[in-house]
Write an enzyme that holds these catalytic residues in place. Structure first.
Site, PDB file in Angstrom:
ATOM      1  N   SER A  66     -55.799 -51.221  43.163  1.00 37.16           N
ATOM      2  CA  SER A  66     -56.321 -50.316  42.136  1.00 37.16           C
ATOM      3  C   SER A  66     -55.948 -50.875  40.776  1.00 37.16           C
ATOM      4  CB  SER A  66     -55.708 -48.923  42.301  1.00 37.16           C
ATOM      5  OG  SER A  66     -55.970 -48.096  41.166  1.00 37.16           O
ATOM      6  N   TYR A  73     -47.922 -44.262  43.713  1.00 40.61           N
ATOM      7  CA  TYR A  73     -49.241 -44.880  43.854  1.00 40.61           C
ATOM      8  C   TYR A  73     -49.266 -46.246  43.179  1.00 40.61           C
ATOM      9  CZ  TYR A  73     -54.335 -45.257  44.030  1.00 40.61           C
ATOM     10  OH  TYR A  73     -55.618 -45.671  44.291  1.00 40.61           O
TER      11      TYR A  73
END
Length: 254
Positions: A147, A160
């Site tokens: 990401s 994350y």
């Protein structure tokens, strides 16, 4: 013909989180390019419907396996199922992931452990289990879906961002290990894509802010990740390894 560079006829691809969103779009693209496809997630009803849509009109074989990628025993069973069903796996897309935002001083052990297991450990375990047969055939493609939040971050994205950054490091190291066997390992780092995860976590103001920050002024559709994944999974990307390809509409350019 230049199109032969992207031809995956005879290849077998395993895509985790292939029941919806980016995973489903990538699996469909791989099937359209000629690959047989296995998808996995925890939701059998979604898998059953998704594999039919993924293979429809392609003439390719498809299979699904119910697995919780946060559990090592499920990952081992998934790898064995894939090899038993198709005999080999040429392409591994570690796409399954999760995000439970928590500030650094409020992270709970169960959330931290679960996110590491799903987002990071699953990529290691499946790579470890499937690499030996890739090495034996001297061909393989591994792609971790990271990401842009592995490069930058946002409030409450501690776990994350940590896991998504770790995938980039894992890809670099594995690329060195596996290069002599003609196996490439890369990451794709998507920006704002229209999938369930960001849509459920972000406010309307945050969604608009993400769109406005991109150079293109919009969110991406899942189908727009197909081209990048085909590049990294085919002969077209045979000299690309240890890299992270940011597919973010120019978000990081700002």
């Amino acid at each position: 013909m230049i199109t032969s560079l992207f031809d995956l006829t005879g290849r077998v691809a395993l895509v985790t989180g292939g029941n919806k969103g980016l995973g489903k779009a990538m699996a469909r693209g791989l099937a359209e390019a000629g690959a047989d496809v296995i998808i996995a997630s925890r939701h059998e009803d979604q898998l059953r419907e998704a594999i039919q849509e993924i293979t429809a009109g392609t003439g390719r074989r498809g299979a699904y396996h119910v697995a919780d990628v946060g559990k090592r025993e499920d990952l081992l069973r998934l790898a064995r199922f894939a090899l038993d069903t198709f005999g080999h796996v040429d392409i591994l897309i570690n796409n399954a992931g999760m995000n439970i935002p928590q500030p650094i001083d409020a992270i709970t052990d169960d959330v931290w452990d679960r996110m590491l297991a799903v987002n990071l450990t699953s990529a290691m375990v499946l790579s470890r289990e499937l690499v030996p047969q890739m090495k034996a055939r001297r061909w393989g493609r591994i792609v971790h879906i990271s990401s842009i939040l592995g490069q930058v971050s946002k409030e409450k994205r501690n776990a994350y961002s940590a896991t998504k950054a770790a995938l980039m490091g894992l890809a670099r190291a594995s690329a060195i290990d596996l290069g002599p066997y003609n196996i490439t390992v890369n990451c794709i780092a998507p920006g704002p894509f229209l999938t369930d995860m960001p849509m459920s976590l972000l406010s309307e103001a945050e969604k608009q802010a993400f769109a406005q920050r991109t150079a293109l002024g919009r969110w991406a559709e899942p189908r727009e990740l197909v081209g990048p994944v085909l590049l990294l999974c085919s002969e077209a990307g045979s000299y690309i390894t240890g890299q992270t390809l940011f597919v973010d509409g120019g978000w990081l350019a700002r």
